[in-house]
Write an enzyme that holds these catalytic residues in place. Structure first.
Site, PDB file in Angstrom:
ATOM      1  N   LYS A 153      -0.516  -4.496  -8.075  1.00  0.00           N
ATOM      2  CA  LYS A 153      -1.907  -4.801  -8.580  1.00  0.00           C
ATOM      3  C   LYS A 153      -2.743  -5.276  -7.231  1.00  0.00           C
ATOM      4  O   LYS A 153      -2.176  -5.452  -6.227  1.00  0.00           O
ATOM      5  CB  LYS A 153      -1.993  -6.014  -9.453  1.00  0.00           C
ATOM      6  CG  LYS A 153      -1.434  -5.530 -10.774  1.00  0.00           C
ATOM      7  CD  LYS A 153      -1.864  -6.592 -11.848  1.00  0.00           C
ATOM      8  CE  LYS A 153      -1.310  -5.942 -13.516  1.00  0.00           C
ATOM      9  NZ  LYS A 153      -1.407  -6.815 -14.356  1.00  0.00           N
TER      10      LYS A 153
ATOM     11  N   ARG B 277       7.051  -7.070 -15.687  1.00  0.00           N
ATOM     12  CA  ARG B 277       6.610  -5.652 -15.881  1.00  0.00           C
ATOM     13  C   ARG B 277       6.322  -4.871 -14.717  1.00  0.00           C
ATOM     14  O   ARG B 277       5.577  -5.367 -13.938  1.00  0.00           O
ATOM     15  CB  ARG B 277       5.519  -5.707 -16.848  1.00  0.00           C
ATOM     16  CG  ARG B 277       4.817  -4.472 -17.202  1.00  0.00           C
ATOM     17  CD  ARG B 277       3.665  -4.728 -18.178  1.00  0.00           C
ATOM     18  NE  ARG B 277       3.065  -3.456 -18.975  1.00  0.00           N
ATOM     19  CZ  ARG B 277       2.233  -2.494 -18.176  1.00  0.00           C
ATOM     20  NH1 ARG B 277       1.623  -2.735 -17.229  1.00  0.00           N
ATOM     21  NH2 ARG B 277       1.741  -1.439 -18.931  1.00  0.00           N
TER      22      ARG B 277
END
Length: 238
Positions: free
Chosen positions: A183, A217
């Site tokens: 991210k 994740r």
């Protein structure tokens, strides 16, 4: 076909849960209809075995949630933290549920980074209110995971604070899920592009593993599993 191949690769690499989504939740993204979501998910779910690994579906639409549970999915991963309709389905299908925190839909969520009094305490209160609703349906907490939503309506400092204090989100025996992989918070630290963020992703996994997170994740399954395996070996070796 690409999705099935990618799923097979992740399972071979050691993934225990496969999270499937048909709608982007990136900052600024637009939602799609549940009809389009189901159309994208249906052929994938039809081909997946239901007894080889855990199937999680990332969706916040009740129509899609009900469809995928009927199709054999084991977990619903809801970026909006669930609601009474989802909790009813969770009870009905005896499924699991991931409740994520976001202050607003993806289209506008990054405009809400100034909406917190204290980001850690505010998310903790949010989860407590969700668990209170969920408890009305007598859903076992062992089937519930809380995801503080790294990058969802948070700036860099808020993301770092969440990871530093992630153990504070362990509430009522619910599990903890971290989704920090690749991210933009990593790029804001070192300027790296998306495909050059493996090191930062693994660093966040190992830190939060040490703080008690249960599920990660990730995009890079083999590398992350290897890092966790070696970390645990060093930590527990006598």
């Amino acid at each position: 076909k690409d999705a099935i191949r990618h799923i097979q690769t992740m399972v071979k690499a050691g993934a225990k849960v496969i999270d499937i989504g048909a709608e982007s939740a990136r900052p600024g993204s637009d939602p799609i209809t549940y009809q389009k979501e189901i159309k994208r998910l249906k052929p994938i779910l039809e081909q997946l075995p239901k007894d080889k690994f855990i199937i999680s579906v990332d969706t916040n639409k009740i129509e899609t949630q009900e469809f995928v549970l009927q199709a054999g999915a084991h977990i619903i991963n809801d970026i909006f933290g669930g609601n009474n309709d989802l909790f009813y389905l969770t009870k009905k299908f005896r499924s699991g549920v991931v409740l994520m925190h976001t202050p607003a839909p993806p289209k506008i969520m990054q405009t809400k980074t100034n909406s917190y009094t204290n980001v850690v305490n505010d998310i903790k209160k949010y989860f407590r209110s969700r668990i209170k609703k969920l408890d009305r349906y007598n859903i076992p907490h062992k089937k519930v995971w809380l995801d503080p939503g790294i990058g969802f309506g948070k700036n860099l400092n808020q993301n770092l604070l969440i990871m530093q204090h992630i153990k504070k989100f362990r509430l009522k025996n619910c599990g903890l899920l971290l989704g920090s992989s690749r991210k933009s918070w990593i790029g804001r630290i070192d300027g790296s592009s998306t495909e050059k963020r493996l090191g930062g992703s693994i660093a966040s996994v190992l830190y939060c593993l040490n703080q008690g997170a249960d599920i990660f994740r990730v995009h890079d399954v083999h590398e992350t599993k290897q890092a966790i395996t070696i970390y645990n070996k060093i930590k527990c070796s006598k």
